[in-house]
Structure formats: structure tokens, C-alpha cells
Scaffold this motif. Structure first.
Motif, PDB file in Angstrom:
ATOM      1  N   THR A  53       0.831  -1.057  -0.502  1.00  0.00           N
ATOM      2  CA  THR A  53      -0.234   0.040   0.087  1.00  0.00           C
ATOM      3  C   THR A  53       0.640   1.057   0.091  1.00  0.00           C
ATOM      4  N   PRO A  54       0.625   2.628  -0.974  1.00  0.00           N
ATOM      5  CA  PRO A  54       1.303   3.518  -0.669  1.00  0.00           C
ATOM      6  C   PRO A  54       1.192   4.505   0.565  1.00  0.00           C
ATOM      7  N   VAL A  55       0.416   3.950   1.559  1.00  0.00           N
ATOM      8  CA  VAL A  55       0.730   4.400   3.097  1.00  0.00           C
ATOM      9  C   VAL A  55       1.607   4.008   4.047  1.00  0.00           C
ATOM     10  N   LEU A  56       2.504   3.228   3.445  1.00  0.00           N
ATOM     11  CA  LEU A  56       3.276   2.406   4.275  1.00  0.00           C
ATOM     12  C   LEU A  56       4.333   2.939   3.425  1.00  0.00           C
ATOM     13  N   GLN A  57       4.111   2.861   1.918  1.00  0.00           N
ATOM     14  CA  GLN A  57       5.148   3.253   1.167  1.00  0.00           C
ATOM     15  C   GLN A  57       6.284   4.543   1.760  1.00  0.00           C
ATOM     16  N   TYR A  58       5.906   5.365   2.349  1.00  0.00           N
ATOM     17  CA  TYR A  58       5.790   6.707   2.158  1.00  0.00           C
ATOM     18  C   TYR A  58       6.182   6.963   3.199  1.00  0.00           C
ATOM     19  N   PHE A  59       6.372   5.834   4.818  1.00  0.00           N
ATOM     20  CA  PHE A  59       7.398   5.903   5.459  1.00  0.00           C
ATOM     21  C   PHE A  59       8.622   5.440   5.028  1.00  0.00           C
ATOM     22  N   ILE A  60       9.188   4.083   4.206  1.00  0.00           N
ATOM     23  CA  ILE A  60      10.370   3.412   3.783  1.00  0.00           C
ATOM     24  C   ILE A  60      10.759   4.172   2.266  1.00  0.00           C
ATOM     25  N   ARG A  61      10.244   4.905   1.796  1.00  0.00           N
ATOM     26  CA  ARG A  61      10.442   6.172   1.137  1.00  0.00           C
ATOM     27  C   ARG A  61      11.507   7.422   1.877  1.00  0.00           C
ATOM     28  N   ASN A  62      11.129   7.105   3.402  1.00  0.00           N
ATOM     29  CA  ASN A  62      11.525   7.930   4.298  1.00  0.00           C
ATOM     30  C   ASN A  62      11.118   9.668   4.021  1.00  0.00           C
ATOM     31  N   LYS A  63       9.955   9.841   3.864  1.00  0.00           N
ATOM     32  CA  LYS A  63       8.687  11.144   3.635  1.00  0.00           C
ATOM     33  C   LYS A  63       8.250  11.577   5.055  1.00  0.00           C
ATOM     34  N   VAL A  64       8.552  10.896   5.953  1.00  0.00           N
ATOM     35  CA  VAL A  64       7.990  11.656   6.961  1.00  0.00           C
ATOM     36  C   VAL A  64       8.697  11.831   8.157  1.00  0.00           C
ATOM     37  N   ARG A  65       8.312  13.337   8.635  1.00  0.00           N
ATOM     38  CA  ARG A  65       8.882  13.529   9.481  1.00  0.00           C
ATOM     39  C   ARG A  65       9.180  12.856  10.880  1.00  0.00           C
ATOM     40  N   GLU A  66       9.893  13.003  11.618  1.00  0.00           N
ATOM     41  CA  GLU A  66      10.592  12.637  13.291  1.00  0.00           C
ATOM     42  C   GLU A  66       9.674  11.446  12.916  1.00  0.00           C
ATOM     43  N   PHE A  67       9.692  10.097  12.340  1.00  0.00           N
ATOM     44  CA  PHE A  67       9.785   8.907  12.278  1.00  0.00           C
ATOM     45  C   PHE A  67      10.472   8.325  12.528  1.00  0.00           C
ATOM     46  N   SER A  68       9.955   7.217  13.421  1.00  0.00           N
ATOM     47  CA  SER A  68      11.733   5.915  14.514  1.00  0.00           C
ATOM     48  C   SER A  68      10.539   4.746  14.441  1.00  0.00           C
ATOM     49  N   THR A  69      11.021   3.561  14.236  1.00  0.00           N
ATOM     50  CA  THR A  69      10.559   1.755  14.091  1.00  0.00           C
ATOM     51  C   THR A  69      10.017   1.901  16.031  1.00  0.00           C
ATOM     52  N   LYS A  70      11.321   2.819  16.870  1.00  0.00           N
ATOM     53  CA  LYS A  70      11.259   2.726  18.271  1.00  0.00           C
ATOM     54  C   LYS A  70      10.143   3.377  19.151  1.00  0.00           C
ATOM     55  N   LYS A  71       9.689   4.485  18.155  1.00  0.00           N
ATOM     56  CA  LYS A  71       8.360   4.545  18.171  1.00  0.00           C
ATOM     57  C   LYS A  71       7.385   4.084  18.544  1.00  0.00           C
ATOM     58  N   LYS A  72       6.269   3.203  18.892  1.00  0.00           N
ATOM     59  CA  LYS A  72       5.576   2.215  18.247  1.00  0.00           C
ATOM     60  C   LYS A  72       4.597   3.368  18.100  1.00  0.00           C
ATOM     61  N   MET A  73       4.477   3.979  19.375  1.00  0.00           N
ATOM     62  CA  MET A  73       2.496   4.105  19.864  1.00  0.00           C
ATOM     63  C   MET A  73       2.252   5.286  18.070  1.00  0.00           C
ATOM     64  N   ARG A  74       3.727   6.180  18.253  1.00  0.00           N
ATOM     65  CA  ARG A  74       3.967   7.793  17.369  1.00  0.00           C
ATOM     66  C   ARG A  74       3.855   6.786  16.002  1.00  0.00           C
ATOM     67  N   PHE A  75       4.238   5.729  15.644  1.00  0.00           N
ATOM     68  CA  PHE A  75       4.058   5.563  14.275  1.00  0.00           C
ATOM     69  C   PHE A  75       2.813   5.197  14.361  1.00  0.00           C
ATOM     70  N   ILE A  76       2.052   4.682  14.992  1.00  0.00           N
ATOM     71  CA  ILE A  76       0.624   4.052  14.504  1.00  0.00           C
ATOM     72  C   ILE A  76      -0.462   5.224  14.384  1.00  0.00           C
ATOM     73  N   TYR A  77       0.382   6.645  15.273  1.00  0.00           N
ATOM     74  CA  TYR A  77      -0.858   7.433  14.973  1.00  0.00           C
ATOM     75  C   TYR A  77      -0.031   8.343  13.213  1.00  0.00           C
ATOM     76  N   GLN A  78       1.084   8.027  13.148  1.00  0.00           N
ATOM     77  CA  GLN A  78       1.627   8.587  12.067  1.00  0.00           C
ATOM     78  C   GLN A  78       0.630   7.784  10.906  1.00  0.00           C
ATOM     79  N   LEU A  79       1.425   6.522  10.669  1.00  0.00           N
ATOM     80  CA  LEU A  79       0.083   5.552  10.249  1.00  0.00           C
ATOM     81  C   LEU A  79      -1.693   6.047   9.758  1.00  0.00           C
ATOM     82  N   LEU A  80      -1.906   6.013  11.013  1.00  0.00           N
ATOM     83  CA  LEU A  80      -3.114   6.602  10.477  1.00  0.00           C
ATOM     84  C   LEU A  80      -3.132   8.148  10.267  1.00  0.00           C
TER      85      LEU A  80
END
Length: 308
Positions: free
Chosen positions: A107-134
Motif C-alpha cells: 500500500t502507498p500508506v506504508l511506502q510513504y514511510f519506507i521512502r523516508n518522507k515522514v518527519r520525526e519517524f522512528s520505528t522505536k516509537k511504536k505508538m507515534r508510528f501508529i498515529y503517523q500511519l493513521l
């Protein structure tokens, strides 16, 4: 397919093994891949496979040692040789040391993260990752909704011209897509309300997600009403054109009946004595002229009555 990602200094990179703080992305995984992740993180295979069922609804499930979050995300598809949209489940499993996403499609939703286009994205901050994904999912909903409205406008602009059956079918498909979107957005909103009750970190970001989802719900409702009005307009235009054709054909039938009736009377197998102009050498020509004049008069009357 399994991809494992990890962010270091706000830069995402691909890794080869399961590590703490990693993001495991599963796209249409095989049974072997499901079993592999299940053993690595002690997760039930059935919970991993939940997101692969298109009929699953959005929900949050607290399991022993992990949390399962299931949401619907928008996805493009082709129906009747036209690009349309639908919704598919996205599974998110939260472990103490990792986050796992499962989806039937890349899905393009996840590709946005894979391409490193999300600011302050960290795989260690799980809840923040979920909120950014939503939040990204809500933005994609709104983008697709604007695309749906653009297609609706294109159909509406063709109503004055040559409206074809394909326009009616496409309008129906757009309306069906909005039904899918409305159902999925309402289900996702219930998940967001439950996440809100947890009162975890990044509540401000969660509020932004809820606002964006509410806006998407309102856009869906508005566009459904507009498309319903467009469909009624299209039906009215088609009915009006049919009425005009029937009115025109009726008028032509009335005019054509005049020479048929007169020639039928003169063609009866009776004695010509007493028939007007029967003995005149110019009778045929005079009758033809009279028929022509009567037809012209009938056309003039029908024209005044706006039957032509």
C-alpha cells in the motif's frame, strides 16, 4: 514478502534479521513467512493472518504479550476497466520490542514511510508510528475523495453532450466506492476513540488524526449527496431526451397519416362516380397538392404547439 526496517538518526534502513526496535513489514505473506514471524515474536498465526481476510472489520484486540490493531485503508483497483478505489484491512501488531504490519497489498500508506518522507519517524516509537500511519491513511482517503469528485465533475460536464451508458456505470461505481469509504471511516473512528481512552503519549498527534478522519467522513457524506444529485440529474436528462424523441416520432406519425388516409379513400375499390376530381385529367395533381398543403398546415400547427 517480509521486509525489516529500522531507523537510526531519523533515517530508515533495511536490515536482515529481527532486532529490537525494528519494523517488520509483511506484504501478502506465505504460510511459511507467517510461521516464521509467529515463532520469532511468539504471536498466534491466526492473528497475523487476520489482516489477509478482506471481510475483517476494524478493531483493537489485547492479546497475551501483544496488541492487535486492525484498520481499513484505501486502495486503488480497476473495475469495469476504470480506476476506482476500495478499502483493505491493515493489521498492526505491537510487541514490546517490535512493531509488525501486515497487508494484502504493498500500500502507498506504508511506502510513504519506507521512502523516508515522514518527519520525526522512528520505528522505536511504536505508538507515534501508529498515529503517523493513521494520519497518512486519512490524508490518502481525502486525496482519493477529491479524485472521486473530479471524476464526478467530468461526468457532469458531459451531460449536456453525448451521455453514454458508461457514464452511468462509472457514476454507480463512484457511489459504491463512497459507501466503502464511509463504512471503513466509521469503523476506523471507533478504533481511534478506543486509542484515545488509553491516554498514552503523543495525544496531540492523535487529536490531529481524529480531526483528519472526521474531515474525511464529512467529505464522504457531502460527495455521496452530490453524486446522488448528479445521478438524478442524469436520469432526468435521459428521460427528457427520450420524451423529446417520442414527441418527435409522434408528430411525424401524425403528418404521415394524412396522405395515407386520403390515398386509402381514393384507393377503395368503388365506382369513381361521386368521387371528387375522379373525372378530372388534373385530379391526381390537385389531390397531391392538397395533401401537401394539409401536411404543411399540420406541421405548422404542431410547431406552434411545440410538438416539433
Amino acid at each position: 514478502m517480509i521486509n525489516i526496517f529500522k531507523t537510526e538518526q531519523s533515517v530508515i534502513r533495511t536490515i536482515d534479521a529481527f532486532e529490537d526496535g525494528a519494523w517488520v513489514q509483511m506484504v501478502d505473506p506465505s504460510v511459511q513467512e507467517l510461521n516464521k514471524v509467529s515463532e520469532a515474536y511468539d504471536i498466534e498465526v491466526s492473528d497475523l493472518a487476520t489482516a489477509l481476510d478482506e471481510e475483517e472489520s476494524s478493531r483493537i484486540s489485547l492479546e497475551d504479550g501483544y496488541t492487535l490493531i486492525l484498520v481499513d485503508i484505501p486502495s486503488p483497483e480497476v473495475r469495469h476497466e476504470k480506476k476506482m478505489y476500495t478499502t483493505i484491512p491493515l493489521g498492526i501488531l505491537i510487541k514490546q520490542n517490535a512493531i509488525i504490519t501486515i497487508c494484502k497489498e504493498d500500500t502507498p500508506v506504508l511506502q510513504y514511510f519506507i521512502r523516508n518522507k515522514v518527519r520525526e519517524f522512528s520505528t522505536k516509537k511504536k505508538m507515534r508510528f501508529i498515529y503517523q500511519l493513521l494520519l497518512r491513511s486519512a490524508a490518502l482517503y481525502q486525496a482519493y475523495l477529491r479524485g472521486i469528485d473530479k471524476k464526478r465533475i467530468e461526468i457532469e460536464e458531459r451531460i449536456d453532450g453525448d451521455t453514454q451508458d458508461v457514464d452511468i456505470i462509472e457514476l454507480h461505481e463512484l457511489e459504491s466506492t463512497l459507501v466503502y469509504f464511509a463504512t471503513s471511516l466509521r469503523s476506523n473512528s471507533i478504533v481511534l476513540e478506543r486509542l484515545r481512552r488509553y491516554k498514552r503519549l503523543d495525544m496531540e498527534l492523535l487529536e490531529d488524526v481524529m480531526v483528519e478522519y472526521q474531515q474525511a467522513i464529512e467529505m464522504t457524506a457531502i460527495y455521496r449527496d452530490i453524486i446522488d444529485g448528479t445521478r438524478e440529474l442524469l436520469s432526468s436528462v435521459v428521460d427528457n431526451r427520450l420524451n423529446n424523441v417520442m414527441k418527435y416520432l409522434t408528430s411525424i406519425t401524425i403528418v404521415m397519416a394524412i396522405p395515407t388516409i386520403i390515398s386509402g379513400i381514393y384507393g377503395m375499390n368503388v365506382s369513381g362516380i361521386g368521387m371528387p376530381l375522379a373525372s378530372s385529367p388534373y385530379g391526381f395533381g390537385i389531390i397531391c397538392v392538397l395533401i401537401l398543403l394539409i401536411c404543411v398546415a399540420a406541421l405548422w400547427i404542431l410547431k406552434r404547439k411545440k410538438m416539433l
